[in-house]
Scaffold this motif. Structure first.
Motif: not given
Length: 173
Positions: A26-31, A59-67
């Motif tokens: 997540s760009t809000a959390q990470a460098a 499946a796309k949405n679930a994977l993205l949510g986890e990422v």
């Protein structure tokens, strides 16, 4: 749309045993990611040119949510060395992996959820042993994302075939 491309890339890459594309921090959390990791994210689709393999929207949405929910500790696996090793491997093996995914997808029975889960998992299992050792920390993150995503999909599935496919796939590789 860039997000859609990233999500599809994410899933294809997961099927190829790389967390580098699975774990978009997540760009809000990470460098910012190291350059090799940015390359892995942006170019995975090109390196794995599937023709038939498709990822269901859920499946796309679930994977993205986890990422997007990855912890700082998981995000730390994204090193220049790990992503560079992944990129080299993906460039060398991408066409063979894409062909394997396409063939398995075409030959899988049932609804799209089953075709996706069974073909992705079979390809992951086939190619996981060949991915460079430098990517093992990324692989751990990919496995976590995969397992959690498949668990959510299995729990939420209203179709019994999909529920079974996702439940089977959550065991991972």
């Amino acid at each position: 749309m860039i997000l859609s491309r990233t999500v599809r890339s994410t899933v294809v890459t997961a099927a190829l045993v790389s967390a580098s594309a699975l774990a978009v921090p997540s760009t809000a959390q990470a460098a910012p990611l190291p350059p090799a990791c940015q390359e892995a994210l942006l170019e995975s689709l090109d390196k794995f040119p599937v023709q038939n393999f498709e990822v269901p929207e859920k499946a796309k949405n679930a994977l993205l949510g986890e990422v997007l929910g990855l912890s700082d500790a998981d995000q730390a696996a994204f090193t220049q060395e790990a992503c560079a090793a992944w990129n080299t491997w993906a460039t060398k093996n991408g066409q063979a992996v894409a062909t394997d995914l396409d063939t398995r997808y075409q030959n899988a029975a049932g609804p799209a959820c089953n075709k996706f889960a069974t073909s992705a998992l079979a390809t992951i299992k086939k190619y996981a042993p060949n991915v460079p050792a430098q990517t093992r920390e990324l692989e751990k993150v990919a496995k976590k994302v995969w397992k959690n995503s498949m668990q959510k999909l299995a729990t939420q599935a209203t179709n019994a075939d999909c529920r079974k496919a996702y439940d089977t796939a959550k065991a991972g590789w």
